[in-house]
Design a protein around this motif. Structure first.
Motif, PDB file in Angstrom:
ATOM      1  N   ASN A 114     -34.004 -71.793  -0.622  1.00  0.00           N
ATOM      2  CA  ASN A 114     -32.881 -70.863  -0.593  1.00  0.00           C
ATOM      3  C   ASN A 114     -32.128 -71.081   0.723  1.00  0.00           C
ATOM      4  N   ILE A 138     -30.823 -72.945  -3.919  1.00  0.00           N
ATOM      5  CA  ILE A 138     -30.420 -71.598  -4.331  1.00  0.00           C
ATOM      6  C   ILE A 138     -29.444 -71.044  -3.299  1.00  0.00           C
ATOM      7  N   GLU A 163     -28.180 -67.064  -7.273  1.00  0.00           N
ATOM      8  CA  GLU A 163     -29.333 -66.206  -7.565  1.00  0.00           C
ATOM      9  C   GLU A 163     -29.231 -65.580  -8.951  1.00  0.00           C
ATOM     10  N   ASN A 186     -38.118 -71.054   2.527  1.00  0.00           N
ATOM     11  CA  ASN A 186     -37.507 -69.730   2.448  1.00  0.00           C
ATOM     12  C   ASN A 186     -36.994 -69.301   3.814  1.00  0.00           C
ATOM     13  N   ALA A 192     -34.670 -63.557  -2.948  1.00  0.00           N
ATOM     14  CA  ALA A 192     -34.448 -64.999  -2.821  1.00  0.00           C
ATOM     15  C   ALA A 192     -35.758 -65.742  -2.601  1.00  0.00           C
TER      16      ALA A 192
END
Length: 297
Positions: A114, A138, A163, A186, A192
């Protein structure tokens, strides 16, 4: 000093919420590039006019002149674009270390992340592609997301999802012929982070290196029991403080070489030091999403 970026960790240090705090009073800034102005009589291997960066990074780069021991400075190739020299240490080096330190990736493997529009995210995409590794990316739902997708795909992203596109039960069906990811990054937290966990294959690993949403990571019981996922954290400063100065410098030279060859690039905006107020507001998100702000002295 020639140029230095405004990183989120710089702001956190000033706010007093970062776990490492310089002695007060202190000057902000943790990385950047400078030109040697003068040297002491005992200095060997550096000359006036050389370009140097603090390596490992060192506090106090947001100023026009810095005086520190020779051991702080790493001489770099002056053919390097100034803005890349100023920003290579914190974000690109984080991307490289995370790709190499947690899972033994091989060509054909897949990673998922993400925060893909961040500099770390952009670097992950390009470094992964150089080694034949697929990337699933993402991004947030926001105005301009189609343009952001196109930009990331141009850098080499295999897939880019907002998302909301991932609000389906089976995200595996979105991947086509791309293998399930073995590693995830992350930097957002909250939902997320949960999306990263949905993508990971059984036995996969998620590495957290930031928490931009300021929301906790929630992991389902089934993810631990049935998918046997592993959750780890990464903090570049801890890695660099573990007697890795020479290794750090060789990797920086490698990354700067990629920048000079056009194989590693990312988005930034150069601001004159006199206008640091505007750059700081942009870096703190007060003017919406903005490119990385680089102060030019």
């Amino acid at each position: 000093m020639l140029a230095a970026p405004i990183n989120p960790s710089d702001i956190n240090r000033i706010e007093g919420v970062y776990p490492v705090r310089p002695p007060m009073p202190a000057v902000g800034g943790y990385e950047g590039v400078g030109e040697v102005h003068a040297i002491g009589s005992a200095v060997k291997g550096l000359s006036a006019g050389d370009w140097v960066i603090p390596s490992p990074p060192s506090s106090g780069t947001w100023q026009t002149y810095v005086v520190k021991e020779q051991t702080v400075w790493h001489k770099i190739d002056k053919r390097t674009p100034m803005e890349y020299a100023a920003t290579v240490t914190v974000n690109p080096l984080s991307a490289l270390r995370m790709l190499e330190d947690f899972v033994a990736l091989k060509s054909g493997d897949t990673i998922v992340q993400n925060g893909a529009t961040s500099i770390v995210g952009q670097c992950v995409i390009q470094l992964a592609r150089l080694h034949g590794i697929h990337s699933i990316n993402i991004i947030r739902d926001r105005a301009g997301s189609d343009e952001a997708k196109a930009n990331l795909q141009q850098l080499g992203a295999d897939e880019v999802f907002t998302e909301s596109q991932l609000e389906v039960k089976n995200v595996r069906g979105l991947l086509g012929n791309i293998p399930e990811p073995v590693l995830g990054f992350n930097c957002v937290g909250g939902n997320a982070a949960s999306l990263i966990l949905k993508f990971l294959k059984q036995g996969g690993t998620m590495v957290t290196y930031g928490g931009m949403s300021k929301k906790p990571i929630t992991v389902s019981t089934s993810a631990f029991i049935f998918k046997e996922l592993t959750l780890k954290g990464f903090w570049l400063q801890r890695w660099m403080s573990s007697d890795k100065a020479e290794e750090c410098r060789s990797m920086i030279d490698y990354l700067l070489g990629l920048c000079r060859d056009g194989k590693l690039k990312y988005e930034f905006e150069v601001a004159p030091f006199d206008d640091f107020h505007t750059a700081l507001e942009k870096a703190m998100g007060k003017k919406g999403r903005q490119p990385k702000q680089v102060l030019k002295f």
